[in-house]
Design an enzyme around this catalytic site. Structure first.
Site, PDB file in Angstrom:
ATOM      1  N   THR A  32       7.161  -4.899  -5.389  1.00  0.00           N
ATOM      2  CA  THR A  32       6.888  -3.620  -5.301  1.00  0.00           C
ATOM      3  C   THR A  32       6.464  -2.784  -4.612  1.00  0.00           C
ATOM      4  O   THR A  32       5.249  -2.726  -5.071  1.00  0.00           O
ATOM      5  CB  THR A  32       6.960  -3.885  -6.940  1.00  0.00           C
ATOM      6  OG1 THR A  32       8.141  -4.578  -7.509  1.00  0.00           O
ATOM      7  CG2 THR A  32       7.520  -2.112  -7.386  1.00  0.00           C
ATOM      8  N   GLU A  33       6.388  -1.602  -4.793  1.00  0.00           N
ATOM      9  CA  GLU A  33       5.772  -0.556  -3.300  1.00  0.00           C
ATOM     10  C   GLU A  33       4.999  -1.269  -2.685  1.00  0.00           C
ATOM     11  O   GLU A  33       3.371  -0.187  -2.690  1.00  0.00           O
ATOM     12  CB  GLU A  33       5.495   0.535  -4.990  1.00  0.00           C
ATOM     13  CG  GLU A  33       6.330   0.894  -5.814  1.00  0.00           C
ATOM     14  CD  GLU A  33       6.993   2.043  -5.519  1.00  0.00           C
ATOM     15  OE1 GLU A  33       6.391   2.770  -4.394  1.00  0.00           O
ATOM     16  OE2 GLU A  33       7.382   2.494  -6.390  1.00  0.00           O
ATOM     17  N   LEU A  34       5.447  -2.068  -1.961  1.00  0.00           N
ATOM     18  CA  LEU A  34       4.052  -3.102  -1.925  1.00  0.00           C
ATOM     19  C   LEU A  34       3.022  -3.674  -1.517  1.00  0.00           C
ATOM     20  O   LEU A  34       2.511  -3.123  -0.822  1.00  0.00           O
ATOM     21  CB  LEU A  34       3.612  -1.924   0.297  1.00  0.00           C
ATOM     22  CG  LEU A  34       5.605  -1.670   1.367  1.00  0.00           C
ATOM     23  CD1 LEU A  34       5.299  -0.718   2.449  1.00  0.00           C
ATOM     24  CD2 LEU A  34       6.384  -2.541   1.149  1.00  0.00           C
ATOM     25  N   TRP A  64       2.292   1.291  -0.953  1.00  0.00           N
ATOM     26  CA  TRP A  64       2.572   2.602   0.256  1.00  0.00           C
ATOM     27  C   TRP A  64       2.287   3.999  -0.752  1.00  0.00           C
ATOM     28  O   TRP A  64       2.916   4.796   0.064  1.00  0.00           O
ATOM     29  CB  TRP A  64       4.033   2.164   0.912  1.00  0.00           C
ATOM     30  CG  TRP A  64       4.616   1.806  -0.220  1.00  0.00           C
ATOM     31  CD1 TRP A  64       5.296   2.341  -1.956  1.00  0.00           C
ATOM     32  CD2 TRP A  64       5.955   2.579   1.035  1.00  0.00           C
ATOM     33  NE1 TRP A  64       5.921   2.816  -1.927  1.00  0.00           N
ATOM     34  CE2 TRP A  64       7.067   2.136  -0.590  1.00  0.00           C
ATOM     35  CE3 TRP A  64       6.722   1.887   2.098  1.00  0.00           C
ATOM     36  CZ2 TRP A  64       8.522   2.056  -0.601  1.00  0.00           C
ATOM     37  CZ3 TRP A  64       8.206   2.006   1.582  1.00  0.00           C
ATOM     38  CH2 TRP A  64       8.780   2.165   1.006  1.00  0.00           C
TER      39      TRP A  64
END
Length: 481
Positions: A145-147, A298
């Site tokens: 999730t979300e890098l 990120w």
């Protein structure tokens, strides 16, 4: 040889309806169906569908030379199945080309990796199963999730069977290093890390239509020439972005689709290939290990987890949610488990962010609430009702130590039952085999004797009858005497 690795993220949460304090205990349905239908349908029409059609066209035009990766959450897939099933059909066509790789991630786009390793592993497995069911692929590379990534996660990701993980090429992690290489995880050297090239990715996702940008307008040939001019030994340029960039963040009128479709032609002229993440981690050796002591992502300038856990509101909601994770895993209530997934979506915590709340920050732009405090209040009301339902099955009066003991007992019993079932199955097969052999023997013993042939019967008769002595022979015998 230089290659571009495109990865496109697709996610939509189940948005919550306005849920009042007085609804707690009375209303167990939490979602704004109208908003969910309207938003995903609208974005699909102007972004997801035309973008997928462009990708399909690029693959067909280049005869399979163009390749990319897609990561799509389980909550998004569920909404597409409900509201935009034609997009699922497009994704299946992309999968059928063999040029699009689907990545692993958490089913609910959750922050479970930061709180609950068991929940994280469960969600990734459920997501993998969904990808296999719809697209016939078993993901080999993970996109959290979300890098989100750090050293603490690497051993678990490797143990879960993934060859690589993709994350942000954060400057405070890289230092003087370049994101255009494959690295190995410091805490699990066999796990390879691919890093987003922030500059090249943002040129498309953020600056493409910015008329005040000194490089405006951005054309496909100019963009490919920038990539080609990077040092020769930098073999992989990772371009990671949301699929909404095409048609939503950057509207069709900007020429974003024409730009995307022109990239393969100019890349071919420069000898640049397109790879999927699994191709990159299998072909390229890690140039060095990359320590990441604290979680990165990120999001925002900080590239950390403060977008979701940066204030007291977010932390209180987060801790309250995961305080019941063990109890939810014990229950068999399908509806409760579904709500558990939907309430874990990172978006709910993102809406509570107080970062730059008065200057039109990205947090407020994406939030359906007027303020972060409204987001917190609404979420906590929903969570309160959810916990009431969980407690009805597993009371909070059972402390964590007692619950842990109960879980251990249950798991031991499950393993014992599984072992006994295997033994029973083995015994059943042995009994069936024994019965088959016994029946076969009985049939053989019950077989009638084979009928004798006429010749054999005749011979037997001659052998058993006493021999007749003729008169001539008898006379000859007397004379001899």
């Amino acid at each position: 040889m230089k290659a571009i690795c495109f990865y496109f993220q697709i996610h939509q949460p189940f948005r919550l309806k306005r849920y009042r304090f007085f609804d707690i205990g009375n209303d167990h349905y939490y979602y704004d169906d109208f908003a969910n239908d309207d938003i995903i349908t609208r974005i699909a029409e102007r972004s997801y569908i035309p973008a997928a059609q462009s990708l399909l066209k690029m693959i067909e035009t280049t005869k399979g030379a163009f390749k990319c990766a897609i990561s799509i959450t389980g909550t998004a897939l569920e909404q597409f199945e409900l509201y935009v099933p034609e997009f699922i059909d497009l994704l299946k066509k992309l999968a059928a080309t063999g040029c699009v790789e689907f990545l692993a991630e958490t089913y609910a786009h959750s922050l479970a990796s930061l709180a609950d390793p068991e929940e994280f592993a469960n969600q990734v497995k459920v997501h993998d199963d969904k990808i296999k069911e719809l697209f016939g692929q078993s993901p080999k590379v993970l996109r959290n999730t979300e890098l989100i990534y750090c050293d603490d996660l690497a051993p678990q990701i490797l143990e879960m069977g993934y060859k690589g993980v993709i994350t942000e090429g954060a400057k405070h992690i890289l230092g003087w290093k370049s994101p255009n290489y494959v690295y190995s995880a410091a805490s699990a050297p066999k796990l390879k890390i691919m890093l987003k090239n922030d500059k090249f990715s943002s040129d498309i996702s953020d600056r493409f239509a910015n008329t005040s940008w000194d490089e405006y307008p951005l054309t496909a040939d100019k963009y490919i020439s920038w990539i080609a001019s990077t040092p020769e030994d930098q073999q992989i340029i990772n371009l990671f972005m949301n699929l909404e960039v095409f048609g939503d963040f950057q509207p069709r009128e900007t020429g974003i689709f024409q730009f995307l479709e022109a990239l393969p032609r100019f890349a071919a002229e420069k000898g640049i290939e397109f790879w999927t993440p699994s191709t990159a981690v299998s072909k390229l050796k890690a140039v060095d290990s990359l320590p990441v002591l604290h979680p990165i992502s990120w999001a925002d300038e900080a590239r950390d987890t403060s977008a979701w856990l940066g204030n007291k509101l977010q932390k209180e909601a987060f801790d309250k949610l995961y305080s019941v994770s063990e109890r939810v895993r014990l229950c068999e209530d399908r509806r409760l488990k579904q709500d558990w997934y939907y309430l874990q979506a990172a978006d709910h915590f993102f809406y509570m962010s107080t970062k730059n709340m008065h200057d039109g920050s990205v947090h407020s732009q994406f939030s359906p609430y007027d303020t972060p405090f409204d987001a917190f209040t609404n979420y906590m009301n929903v969570l309160a009702d959810f916990i009431v339902r969980v407690e009805a099955q597993y009371p909070m009066s059972i402390d964590n130590e007692e619950l842990s003991s109960l879980l251990t007992t249950i798991r031991n019993q499950e393993r014992e039952i599984e072992t006994l079932n295997k033994e029973a199955e083995s015994m059943r097969k042995n009994i069936e085999h024994f019965n088959e052999e016994h029946l076969l023997r009985e049939k053989e013993t019950e077989k009638p004797a084979a009928p004798k042939t006429r010749k054999t019967a005749s011979k037997t008769k001659k052998e058993t009858e006493p021999k007749k002595v003729t008169a001539k022979k008898a006379t000859a015998k007397k004379k001899a005497e």
